[in-house]
Motif scaffolding. Structure first.
Motif, PDB file in Angstrom:
ATOM      1  N   ALA A   1       2.318  -5.762   2.672  1.00 38.88           N
ATOM      2  CA  ALA A   1       1.296  -6.512   1.957  1.00 38.88           C
ATOM      3  C   ALA A   1       0.226  -7.004   2.932  1.00 38.88           C
ATOM      4  O   ALA A   1       0.480  -7.211   4.111  1.00 38.88           O
ATOM      5  N   GLY A   2      -0.972  -7.169   2.418  1.00 42.21           N
ATOM      6  CA  GLY A   2      -2.030  -7.782   3.211  1.00 42.21           C
ATOM      7  C   GLY A   2      -3.079  -6.824   3.700  1.00 42.21           C
ATOM      8  O   GLY A   2      -4.256  -7.146   3.766  1.00 42.21           O
ATOM      9  N   GLY A   3      -2.690  -5.606   4.065  1.00 40.88           N
ATOM     10  CA  GLY A   3      -3.647  -4.613   4.499  1.00 40.88           C
ATOM     11  C   GLY A   3      -4.128  -4.823   5.923  1.00 40.88           C
ATOM     12  O   GLY A   3      -3.851  -5.833   6.564  1.00 40.88           O
ATOM     13  N   SER A   4      -4.868  -3.821   6.431  1.00 42.73           N
ATOM     14  CA  SER A   4      -5.386  -3.893   7.787  1.00 42.73           C
ATOM     15  C   SER A   4      -6.577  -2.964   7.915  1.00 42.73           C
ATOM     16  O   SER A   4      -6.865  -2.165   7.024  1.00 42.73           O
ATOM     17  N   GLU A   5      -7.274  -3.045   9.035  1.00 36.30           N
ATOM     18  CA  GLU A   5      -8.429  -2.186   9.278  1.00 36.30           C
ATOM     19  C   GLU A   5      -8.031  -0.761   9.614  1.00 36.30           C
ATOM     20  O   GLU A   5      -8.807   0.171   9.431  1.00 36.30           O
ATOM     21  N   ALA A   6      -6.829  -0.578  10.131  1.00 33.00           N
ATOM     22  CA  ALA A   6      -6.398   0.759  10.529  1.00 33.00           C
ATOM     23  C   ALA A   6      -4.890   0.849  10.482  1.00 33.00           C
ATOM     24  O   ALA A   6      -4.181  -0.142  10.670  1.00 33.00           O
ATOM     25  N   LEU A   7      -4.403   2.054  10.241  1.00 29.11           N
ATOM     26  CA  LEU A   7      -2.983   2.343  10.265  1.00 29.11           C
ATOM     27  C   LEU A   7      -2.758   3.423  11.322  1.00 29.11           C
ATOM     28  O   LEU A   7      -3.172   4.574  11.147  1.00 29.11           O
ATOM     29  N   VAL A   8      -2.141   3.033  12.434  1.00 28.72           N
ATOM     30  CA  VAL A   8      -1.875   3.958  13.527  1.00 28.72           C
ATOM     31  C   VAL A   8      -0.372   4.210  13.553  1.00 28.72           C
ATOM     32  O   VAL A   8       0.410   3.291  13.821  1.00 28.72           O
ATOM     33  N   LEU A   9       0.033   5.435  13.261  1.00 29.71           N
ATOM     34  CA  LEU A   9       1.443   5.739  13.070  1.00 29.71           C
ATOM     35  C   LEU A   9       2.135   6.040  14.401  1.00 29.71           C
ATOM     36  O   LEU A   9       1.492   6.257  15.431  1.00 29.71           O
ATOM     37  N   ASP A  10       3.456   6.033  14.350  1.00 32.66           N
ATOM     38  CA  ASP A  10       4.263   6.227  15.561  1.00 32.66           C
ATOM     39  C   ASP A  10       3.878   7.520  16.277  1.00 32.66           C
ATOM     40  O   ASP A  10       3.699   8.575  15.652  1.00 32.66           O
ATOM     41  N   GLY A  11       3.766   7.420  17.593  1.00 35.06           N
ATOM     42  CA  GLY A  11       3.458   8.597  18.398  1.00 35.06           C
ATOM     43  C   GLY A  11       1.987   8.903  18.526  1.00 35.06           C
ATOM     44  O   GLY A  11       1.607   9.817  19.261  1.00 35.06           O
ATOM     45  N   ALA A  12       1.127   8.164  17.822  1.00 35.98           N
ATOM     46  CA  ALA A  12      -0.314   8.352  17.957  1.00 35.98           C
ATOM     47  C   ALA A  12      -0.838   7.525  19.121  1.00 35.98           C
ATOM     48  O   ALA A  12      -0.283   6.471  19.457  1.00 35.98           O
ATOM     49  N   HIS A  13      -1.922   7.979  19.715  1.00 35.61           N
ATOM     50  CA  HIS A  13      -2.520   7.255  20.844  1.00 35.61           C
ATOM     51  C   HIS A  13      -4.009   7.046  20.573  1.00 35.61           C
ATOM     52  O   HIS A  13      -4.743   8.010  20.352  1.00 35.61           O
ATOM     53  N   VAL A  14      -4.423   5.790  20.593  1.00 33.41           N
ATOM     54  CA  VAL A  14      -5.833   5.436  20.477  1.00 33.41           C
ATOM     55  C   VAL A  14      -6.244   4.821  21.801  1.00 33.41           C
ATOM     56  O   VAL A  14      -5.730   3.772  22.200  1.00 33.41           O
ATOM     57  N   ALA A  15      -7.167   5.470  22.499  1.00 34.33           N
ATOM     58  CA  ALA A  15      -7.563   5.034  23.832  1.00 34.33           C
ATOM     59  C   ALA A  15      -8.321   3.715  23.785  1.00 34.33           C
ATOM     60  O   ALA A  15      -8.992   3.397  22.792  1.00 34.33           O
ATOM     61  N   GLN A  16      -8.206   2.955  24.847  1.00 30.90           N
ATOM     62  CA  GLN A  16      -9.010   1.751  24.973  1.00 30.90           C
ATOM     63  C   GLN A  16     -10.484   2.152  24.965  1.00 30.90           C
ATOM     64  O   GLN A  16     -10.893   3.100  25.627  1.00 30.90           O
ATOM     65  N   GLY A  17     -11.252   1.447  24.166  1.00 33.72           N
ATOM     66  CA  GLY A  17     -12.658   1.792  24.040  1.00 33.72           C
ATOM     67  C   GLY A  17     -12.960   2.688  22.860  1.00 33.72           C
ATOM     68  O   GLY A  17     -14.135   2.941  22.561  1.00 33.72           O
ATOM     69  N   ALA A  18     -11.937   3.188  22.175  1.00 32.24           N
ATOM     70  CA  ALA A  18     -12.136   3.911  20.918  1.00 32.24           C
ATOM     71  C   ALA A  18     -12.101   2.907  19.766  1.00 32.24           C
ATOM     72  O   ALA A  18     -11.484   1.847  19.871  1.00 32.24           O
ATOM     73  N   ALA A  19     -12.770   3.235  18.661  1.00 34.34           N
ATOM     74  CA  ALA A  19     -12.816   2.351  17.497  1.00 34.34           C
ATOM     75  C   ALA A  19     -12.249   3.072  16.287  1.00 34.34           C
ATOM     76  O   ALA A  19     -12.748   4.137  15.908  1.00 34.34           O
ATOM     77  N   VAL A  20     -11.214   2.489  15.685  1.00 35.24           N
ATOM     78  CA  VAL A  20     -10.614   3.028  14.471  1.00 35.24           C
ATOM     79  C   VAL A  20     -10.675   1.921  13.430  1.00 35.24           C
ATOM     80  O   VAL A  20      -9.997   0.900  13.564  1.00 35.24           O
ATOM     81  N   THR A  21     -11.498   2.096  12.386  1.00 36.60           N
ATOM     82  CA  THR A  21     -11.812   0.995  11.476  1.00 36.60           C
ATOM     83  C   THR A  21     -11.884   1.459  10.023  1.00 36.60           C
ATOM     84  O   THR A  21     -11.710   2.637   9.716  1.00 36.60           O
ATOM     85  N   ALA A  22     -12.158   0.475   9.141  1.00 37.35           N
ATOM     86  CA  ALA A  22     -12.463   0.699   7.722  1.00 37.35           C
ATOM     87  C   ALA A  22     -11.337   1.401   6.975  1.00 37.35           C
ATOM     88  O   ALA A  22     -11.571   2.218   6.088  1.00 37.35           O
ATOM     89  N   GLY A  23     -10.084   1.076   7.342  1.00 34.22           N
ATOM     90  CA  GLY A  23      -8.945   1.622   6.621  1.00 34.22           C
ATOM     91  C   GLY A  23      -8.545   3.012   7.043  1.00 34.22           C
ATOM     92  O   GLY A  23      -7.855   3.716   6.294  1.00 34.22           O
ATOM     93  N   SER A  24      -8.929   3.428   8.236  1.00 34.01           N
ATOM     94  CA  SER A  24      -8.563   4.756   8.716  1.00 34.01           C
ATOM     95  C   SER A  24      -7.066   4.856   8.970  1.00 34.01           C
ATOM     96  O   SER A  24      -6.412   3.869   9.324  1.00 34.01           O
TER      97      SER A  24
END
Length: 369
Positions: A258-281
């Motif tokens: 519940a509550g929601g978030s700006e992004a859903l990053v699943l196990d094993g994924a990598h988002v580098a520092q300085g990258a932007a993942v937003t708007a429910g991606s």
């Protein structure tokens, strides 16, 4: 926002109710995504879309569900099995030839046990109150009850007028001057004898044959009108919007926190520092989003790769696909294993088919590739 568990009144309202979910469509408007999986099985906010619908059905107190399948029917059973992981008893009925909506409902009649049957289209994302829908059906002793939603532009749909008591009075085809703003939302409650009276073993349209025939016979068709969230996920634009709305908590799902978030990053994924993942991606398992990349309101299937400085907006990136450094994808669909070369620009409506490799060098595409 999650709908939460059902209360005592809701459980009582749903005693003696089971569900049918229709998942037999080819999903042609979503190609190339549906070349590898049926539309209801596409990853949506981290899980197959059908998981969200089945979880809501279970949360409403319904435990027996029959899936009416056709295209890639084996995929459903392989993933969901007997349904016990969701607290359900699932059965599967395969449609050998296209039977249209009412024909598909009639095709599962042999598996039904209860007197009231909730029927859902398997490609609709909705916040409808299922216990409330059943109460409307029973309070009016209806033969069939339709979930109706109000839309800003009903001209794109057939509209369904009702009288002051909510009784359906007609089914009107698309018109430039619709008399009401309420449309058929693709969720119904039927008395079982109504389903059993549908002609068997041939295509039957629920809107052009079944419902008008019931009206002509004097049967009671009731409308359940509400302002719940409603979205047909039949196009890529609607698919990415629906997934983002699930991630952000705009529409309820028991399959998500519940509550929601700006992004859903699943196990094993990598988002580098300085990258932007937003708007429910959603960033799927094994994905990589490199430094300086922007992923906005999009869905990345498993093992997709967005390279440094690339922009992905309102798009779907297929499994194992790659978006090259500095490339821009806006409103596009990148098929499984495809490659968008560095510096390319794909505009709204562009689709890259599985395995295709677009060369680097600033090429602009606005069509199928």
């Amino acid at each position: 926002m999650s709908a939460g568990p059902t209360g005592p009144d809701e459980s009582a309202a749903l005693h003696g109710v089971e569900a049918v979910v229709l998942v037999g469509g080819l999903g042609t408007r979503l190609r190339p995504l549906t070349l590898s999986a049926p539309k209801p099985m596409l990853p949506t906010a981290g899980v197959p879309f059908l998981t969200h619908l089945l979880s809501r059905i279970r949360a409403a107190g319904i435990t027996h569900v029959v899936l009416g399948t056709s295209y890639r029917s084996e995929v459903f059973a392989e993933h969901f099995g007997d349904g016990s992981a969701l607290g359900l008893e699932l059965e599967y009925v395969v449609e050998q030839e296209p039977l249209d909506t009412a024909g598909a409902i009639r095709n599962v009649a042999g598996r039904l046990r209860e007197q009231d049957i909730v029927v859902c289209n398997g490609d609709i994302l909705s916040g409808v109150d299922l216990p409330g829908l059943v109460r409307t059906h029973r309070d009016h002793s209806a033969d069939a009850t339709l979930h109706l939603v109000k839309v800003d532009d009903p001209r794109r749909f057939g509209c369904v007028p009702t009288d002051s008591d909510g009784r359906v009075t007609a089914f009107l085809e698309k018109t430039d001057d619709p008399p009401v703003d309420q449309i058929n939302a693709g969720c119904y409650v039927f008395r079982r004898p109504v389903i059993e009276a549908i002609p068997a073993d041939r295509p039957v349209s629920v809107e052009r044959e079944t419902f008008p025939g019931l009206l002509d016979s004097g049967a009671r068709l009731q409308g359940h009108v509400d302002a719940a969230y409603w979205l047909d996920l039949g196009t890529p634009a609607a698919f990415v919007r629906g997934s983002a709305d699930l991630v952000r908590g705009v529409v309820p799902s028991e399959a998500l926190p519940a509550g929601g978030s700006e992004a859903l990053v699943l196990d094993g994924a990598h988002v580098a520092q300085g990258a932007a993942v937003t708007a429910g991606s959603t960033v799927g398992p094994g994905c990589a989003v490199e430094q300086g990349a922007e992923v906005t309101g999009s869905v990345l299937f498993a093992h997709a790769h967005v390279e440094a400085g690339a922009v992905v907006e309102r798009s779907v990136i297929g499994a194992g696909a790659r978006v090259g450094a500095g490339a821009v994808v806006r409103g596009g669909v990148i098929g499984d294993g495809a490659v968008v070369g560095g510096g390319c620009e794909l505009l709204d409506g562009a689709r890259v088919w599985p395995g295709v490799e677009l060369p680097a060098g600033g090429v602009r595409f606005s069509h199928d590739c």
